[in-house]
Structures are given as C-alpha cells and as structure tokens.
Write a protein that holds these residues in place. Sequence first.
Motif, PDB file in Angstrom:
ATOM      1  N   VAL A  93       0.786  -1.230  -0.213  1.00  0.00           N
ATOM      2  CA  VAL A  93       0.097   0.065   0.032  1.00  0.00           C
ATOM      3  C   VAL A  93       0.896   1.259  -0.016  1.00  0.00           C
ATOM      4  O   VAL A  93       0.689   2.138  -0.609  1.00  0.00           O
ATOM      5  N   LYS A  94       1.987   1.182   0.788  1.00  0.00           N
ATOM      6  CA  LYS A  94       2.675   2.233   0.911  1.00  0.00           C
ATOM      7  C   LYS A  94       3.372   2.781  -0.194  1.00  0.00           C
ATOM      8  O   LYS A  94       3.508   4.016  -0.703  1.00  0.00           O
ATOM      9  N   GLN A  95       3.731   1.716  -1.009  1.00  0.00           N
ATOM     10  CA  GLN A  95       4.589   1.755  -2.280  1.00  0.00           C
ATOM     11  C   GLN A  95       3.675   1.970  -3.643  1.00  0.00           C
ATOM     12  O   GLN A  95       4.042   2.557  -4.553  1.00  0.00           O
ATOM     13  N   ASN A  96       2.398   1.509  -3.564  1.00  0.00           N
ATOM     14  CA  ASN A  96       1.532   1.437  -4.729  1.00  0.00           C
ATOM     15  C   ASN A  96       0.210   2.422  -4.701  1.00  0.00           C
ATOM     16  O   ASN A  96      -0.214   2.600  -5.777  1.00  0.00           O
ATOM     17  N   ILE A  97      -0.293   2.683  -3.507  1.00  0.00           N
ATOM     18  CA  ILE A  97      -1.644   3.133  -3.567  1.00  0.00           C
ATOM     19  C   ILE A  97      -1.693   4.412  -4.021  1.00  0.00           C
ATOM     20  O   ILE A  97      -2.712   4.963  -4.571  1.00  0.00           O
ATOM     21  N   ALA A  98      -0.723   5.398  -4.560  1.00  0.00           N
ATOM     22  CA  ALA A  98      -1.021   6.368  -4.820  1.00  0.00           C
ATOM     23  C   ALA A  98      -1.414   6.373  -6.256  1.00  0.00           C
ATOM     24  O   ALA A  98      -2.120   7.374  -6.932  1.00  0.00           O
ATOM     25  N   ALA A  99      -0.786   5.372  -6.896  1.00  0.00           N
ATOM     26  CA  ALA A  99      -1.493   5.200  -8.505  1.00  0.00           C
ATOM     27  C   ALA A  99      -2.763   4.763  -8.646  1.00  0.00           C
ATOM     28  O   ALA A  99      -3.589   5.026  -9.597  1.00  0.00           O
ATOM     29  N   PHE A 100      -3.680   4.556  -7.429  1.00  0.00           N
ATOM     30  CA  PHE A 100      -5.004   4.447  -7.547  1.00  0.00           C
ATOM     31  C   PHE A 100      -5.818   5.585  -7.052  1.00  0.00           C
ATOM     32  O   PHE A 100      -7.013   5.439  -6.599  1.00  0.00           O
ATOM     33  N   GLY A 101      -4.859   6.586  -6.762  1.00  0.00           N
ATOM     34  CA  GLY A 101      -5.460   7.956  -6.195  1.00  0.00           C
ATOM     35  C   GLY A 101      -5.501   7.921  -4.831  1.00  0.00           C
ATOM     36  O   GLY A 101      -6.306   8.842  -3.994  1.00  0.00           O
ATOM     37  N   GLY A 102      -4.655   7.269  -3.961  1.00  0.00           N
ATOM     38  CA  GLY A 102      -4.608   7.113  -2.503  1.00  0.00           C
ATOM     39  C   GLY A 102      -3.179   7.758  -2.038  1.00  0.00           C
ATOM     40  O   GLY A 102      -2.506   8.170  -2.653  1.00  0.00           O
ATOM     41  N   ASP A 103      -3.556   8.227  -0.997  1.00  0.00           N
ATOM     42  CA  ASP A 103      -2.491   8.892  -0.159  1.00  0.00           C
ATOM     43  C   ASP A 103      -1.819   7.821   0.911  1.00  0.00           C
ATOM     44  O   ASP A 103      -2.330   7.459   1.949  1.00  0.00           O
ATOM     45  N   PRO A 104      -0.613   7.613   0.392  1.00  0.00           N
ATOM     46  CA  PRO A 104       0.344   6.632   1.244  1.00  0.00           C
ATOM     47  C   PRO A 104       0.704   6.950   2.639  1.00  0.00           C
ATOM     48  O   PRO A 104       1.112   6.160   3.548  1.00  0.00           O
ATOM     49  N   GLU A 105       0.658   8.463   2.812  1.00  0.00           N
ATOM     50  CA  GLU A 105       0.828   8.870   4.304  1.00  0.00           C
ATOM     51  C   GLU A 105      -0.291   9.158   5.266  1.00  0.00           C
ATOM     52  O   GLU A 105      -0.275   9.645   6.276  1.00  0.00           O
ATOM     53  N   LYS A 106      -1.628   8.491   4.585  1.00  0.00           N
ATOM     54  CA  LYS A 106      -2.752   8.778   5.323  1.00  0.00           C
ATOM     55  C   LYS A 106      -3.540   7.219   5.307  1.00  0.00           C
ATOM     56  O   LYS A 106      -4.612   7.107   4.675  1.00  0.00           O
ATOM     57  N   VAL A 107      -3.134   6.286   6.122  1.00  0.00           N
ATOM     58  CA  VAL A 107      -3.391   4.900   6.031  1.00  0.00           C
ATOM     59  C   VAL A 107      -4.122   4.538   7.337  1.00  0.00           C
ATOM     60  O   VAL A 107      -3.287   4.753   8.510  1.00  0.00           O
ATOM     61  N   THR A 108      -5.167   4.065   7.482  1.00  0.00           N
ATOM     62  CA  THR A 108      -5.779   3.603   8.610  1.00  0.00           C
ATOM     63  C   THR A 108      -5.770   2.046   8.650  1.00  0.00           C
ATOM     64  O   THR A 108      -6.412   1.563   7.634  1.00  0.00           O
ATOM     65  N   ILE A 109      -5.390   1.353   9.418  1.00  0.00           N
ATOM     66  CA  ILE A 109      -5.688  -0.357   9.489  1.00  0.00           C
ATOM     67  C   ILE A 109      -6.878  -0.503  10.358  1.00  0.00           C
ATOM     68  O   ILE A 109      -7.159   0.052  11.367  1.00  0.00           O
ATOM     69  N   ALA A 110      -7.570  -1.527   9.970  1.00  0.00           N
ATOM     70  CA  ALA A 110      -8.919  -1.788  10.553  1.00  0.00           C
ATOM     71  C   ALA A 110      -8.975  -3.291  10.878  1.00  0.00           C
ATOM     72  O   ALA A 110      -8.813  -3.889   9.783  1.00  0.00           O
ATOM     73  N   GLY A 111      -9.748  -3.760  11.616  1.00  0.00           N
ATOM     74  CA  GLY A 111     -10.049  -5.238  11.804  1.00  0.00           C
ATOM     75  C   GLY A 111     -10.832  -5.510  12.927  1.00  0.00           C
ATOM     76  O   GLY A 111     -11.001  -4.881  13.772  1.00  0.00           O
ATOM     77  N   GLN A 112     -11.430  -6.886  12.948  1.00  0.00           N
ATOM     78  CA  GLN A 112     -12.329  -7.147  13.927  1.00  0.00           C
ATOM     79  C   GLN A 112     -12.082  -8.558  14.314  1.00  0.00           C
ATOM     80  O   GLN A 112     -11.590  -9.321  13.438  1.00  0.00           O
ATOM     81  N   SER A 113     -12.226  -8.750  15.536  1.00  0.00           N
ATOM     82  CA  SER A 113     -11.692 -10.130  16.437  1.00  0.00           C
ATOM     83  C   SER A 113     -10.294 -10.285  16.056  1.00  0.00           C
ATOM     84  O   SER A 113      -9.432  -9.597  16.370  1.00  0.00           O
ATOM     85  N   ALA A 114     -10.221 -11.630  15.334  1.00  0.00           N
ATOM     86  CA  ALA A 114      -8.644 -11.684  15.250  1.00  0.00           C
ATOM     87  C   ALA A 114      -7.940 -10.657  14.393  1.00  0.00           C
ATOM     88  O   ALA A 114      -6.849 -10.392  14.494  1.00  0.00           O
ATOM     89  N   GLY A 115      -8.788  -9.990  13.499  1.00  0.00           N
ATOM     90  CA  GLY A 115      -8.402  -8.988  12.634  1.00  0.00           C
ATOM     91  C   GLY A 115      -7.835  -7.741  13.645  1.00  0.00           C
ATOM     92  O   GLY A 115      -7.078  -7.113  13.703  1.00  0.00           O
ATOM     93  N   SER A 116      -8.943  -7.578  14.659  1.00  0.00           N
ATOM     94  CA  SER A 116      -8.642  -6.556  15.732  1.00  0.00           C
ATOM     95  C   SER A 116      -7.136  -6.765  16.647  1.00  0.00           C
ATOM     96  O   SER A 116      -6.460  -5.923  16.793  1.00  0.00           O
ATOM     97  N   MET A 117      -7.168  -7.995  16.682  1.00  0.00           N
ATOM     98  CA  MET A 117      -6.043  -8.670  17.575  1.00  0.00           C
ATOM     99  C   MET A 117      -4.773  -8.411  16.596  1.00  0.00           C
ATOM    100  O   MET A 117      -3.709  -8.005  17.187  1.00  0.00           O
TER     101      MET A 117
END
Length: 511
Positions: free
Chosen positions: A200-224
């Motif tokens: 994501v850091k290296q490639n998301i800008a090409a999809f219109g994203g900001d590599p300096e503004k990334v939030t991780i999210a998860g639920q249950s084992a994803g939250s762990m």
Amino acid sequence: MKRLLLLPLLLLLTPAIAQNKNLDVVKTEAGEVSGFTNPAGDIHIYKGIPFAASPVGDLRWKEPQPAQPWQGVKQCTEFAASPMQGKPDEFGVYTREFLIPYQPISEDCLYLNVWTGAKASTEKRPVLVYIYGGGFVSGGAGVPIYDGEAMAKKGIIFITINYRVGIFGFFAHPDLTKESPHHASGNYGLMDQLAALKWVKQNIAAFGGDPEKVTIAGQSAGSMSVNCLVASPLGKGLFNGAIAESGASFIAPRGYGSLTDAEASGAKLATTLGAATIAELRNKPAAELVGKGQSRPVVDGYVLPESIADIFAANKQNDVPVLTGWNEDDAFVGPPKNAADYKKTIEEQYKADAPEVLKLYPGSTDAEAAISQTRLNRDQIFGMQNYTWANVQSEKGKSKIYVYRFTRRLPATADFVKYGAFHTGEVAYAYDNLKFLNRPWEPVDQQLATTMSSYWTNFVKTGNPNGKSLPQWPAYSAGSNQIMMLGEKPVAKPLPDKAALEFMVKMAKAQ
C-alpha cells in the motif's frame, strides 16, 4: 526562449499525465493491473492483486517475498483464493454473508482488493486497510460484508487483504527460527499483513490514494492483528490510525506466549506428523496440515519483540489515534446454566472472589444468570482487553482513543434473534453493508449504518470520528470514561460496567 525550453519537458510529461487521467489501467511496482467499475460507474474495483510471492514450496513458513513481476496487463476482476483452512460451513448465527466462498481455497493466497472512487492518481484519498477475523484459523478478504464499495463512495479508498491462517500463518519450530535471518518463527500471518501495508505504501498513490494517510482496521482476530501491528516496531510509518473492533491482547490468557513454548509445540507436532525435517514438513500436502498446530501470534523477538502489554507500558508502540470497542453480546457461550448451577460454577472457579463476582454478574434468577453468563464471557474474552487498551492509551499515549459499545440487537427470525448484538454483528453497520444480509431491517438499522460508517470514514480521514450532523463522540479518558453507545439512538455515556471490568482485569493480572 523560456517557452521553447519548456516545450520538450512538457512533451516528455504528457504521456504520464495522459496515463493517469483515468484508472482503467494502473501501474504497480510488479506490473500493470486492470479491474472493473461498479454499475453506477463511480467506483473502480480491483480484485486479486498479488502483493507478495506465492508462499508455497520452499516459501511455506517464510517471510513473504516480493510479488513476481508480470508482463502485460493483469486482469484483476475476481477474488483470489482464500487462505488454507477448513470447509467454511455455516454455524450458529454466521450465515454465508459472514463466510468466505467455498472455493477457491489455497496456500497461494497473498492477494488484496481495492475499491477507489478516485478519477486520477493525483487525488490522494485517505486509505482504510481491513484485516479480517476468524480466530487466526479461518477467514478471508472475499467475505460479502467486507465489500468496500459503500465506503469508497464516502471518499476513502477501501482495501481488503489476505494473510495466512492456522498452521500456515503461525507455526513456530526451532529449525525455522535457525534458518530465519531474524532468528524468529511463528508470525508469518502478521508478516503478510505488514507486507500488504508495504505494498500500500509503495503503490496506492497510483490508485488515487495517499500513502501517508493509511488507517488499519480489523475485527476479532483482525482487531488482535491491529493491536499487534500497533505494537510492532515493523509497523512504523506504515499507518497513521487504527480501528480495533472486539479484540486485543494485553492480558492473559489472550496475551501471546513465548517463542520457546511455541517452538516446543511445533517440534512436538512435527514428530506427530512423522516429519524429521522442515523440508519434509514443507513437502506435506497442505490439506494434511489444515487444523494442526499453532494458530495464534507469538512473542517472537522480531515482529513482537516483547509482550504487547510491555511494549505499551514502555511507550514503544506506534502512537496513532485509535477507535476501538466491543459488542453488547460479544460472547461465545453454549446454552446457559440455571441460576443454581451458575452460582455453583462461580463459587468453584473463583473461590474467595466468588461473592464479588456474583455481585457484579448476578444470577438470582435463571434469566439473570443467563445474561450474566454472556456478559462475563464477553468481558473475559473481549471487554477487558479493549478496555485495557483504552486506559493505557489515554494515560500514556499522545494520540486520542475513541471507545464504543455496539448495542443494537440485530433484527432476526426466531432462530437468530437470541444472539442479540452478537460478535461480528457490527461489521455490516460500520462499513454500510446491510444490503448483504437477509434480515428484516428497520429504518433505525439503516440510520445506524449511516451513522457508524460516517464515524468510521471521518476517523480514516482525520483521526477523529466526529463530523457534521453526528452525535458528539468524546475522546476516552480514564477520568470521564465516556464511550459512544451505538444502538437505536447513538449517544455518549459513561462506560456502564467499569467496576466489573476493573475487577476482571485485576483478577486476570493476578493469575
């Protein structure tokens, strides 16, 4: 003269500018990809983008390697295989909408999916990377309620990722530790998540994203997992916000064990499987290994150099804003005991502390005992973990933490209504995906989904869930104990069961 000098430069730049006018074809570091658009034509969707090499053969139980480059344009229009795991049959309240597809399931699983409403690569939209739950033994990015279109319509880029689960993601062994350049083994699933974040850091800008503004999210084992990534030094610089729904690992028995113990378990399993070497284990068919061995992270000295509690106590975590909470009926309990049997169980388990437990979790009637059994199980598995995170962050961290309790009892048929505000029940609301569940939704459910997804989106954009026309959500502090009650009428209130959680934390730490 200056115009003449600039003309060649403009001509050189023109192809690149033209290439970024739309996202029909996007260039990643490994090669070009194409996807498809939703029926409305406002969201580009890419499914099955490889973010690492296939972890098979000699790469089984190794840190993920870079994806193999390809020629031409890779068509990314279908979900890739879910990680190796048991058959994803329905159980309890978990119908197909909560589960991975029956097929394909494979070790070749390190792919991710992107939903973006950007029209050009220059937009720099904030990014949410979602990590699924499943007890570290199941799950995948292709689950219907993880669809990212609705969130992409709100102005963020939504990404779901796969990571190895079960023995493939969390197997430790002395010989694996020896061959590792980091002298560690066992956290391959977490390394997959880190590899996806690096992608994501290296490639998301090409999809219109900001590599300096990334939030991780998860639920249950994803939250762990989110809890682990916030704690890990390897996560530094890869994200600047975290959403953790029902899961953390601050206190035993949810705290993770030592590498030495995990290695011993791995060596014992290898003997049981009749494998004298790692090479023999790597040659075993994947189907033969499903359901065997270690299935959770370990304090390996590399991904997790210390326990999560110790990392936070020393302020060594990645200090980012956090949104966290748990559900009213976040529990895994069988049929409830009657009042007499409940009291007897509490007295046998807690001995001298039983009177206090029964005061906090009363059971004078069968109905009251049934409620207390759910709440006790909820607090032991989820409540006290996320509650501890809230207190540690509010006391030691610089960044704010926002805490919720999801209380909406999902409308359902007679078969399912008993589950109430069950574990995972909030996910479809948080990501505005009620349409994927066949439930008798009421207007209040649609409104709650709008409210929650707006909170989540605002948090991804600003590190603060608050926004126009939303009930005010105060940051949590150990003094005020204010949390957002996400139910029929979302409202901020003091944490209702602080005394019970404090007591459970105290007992757990004393063990």
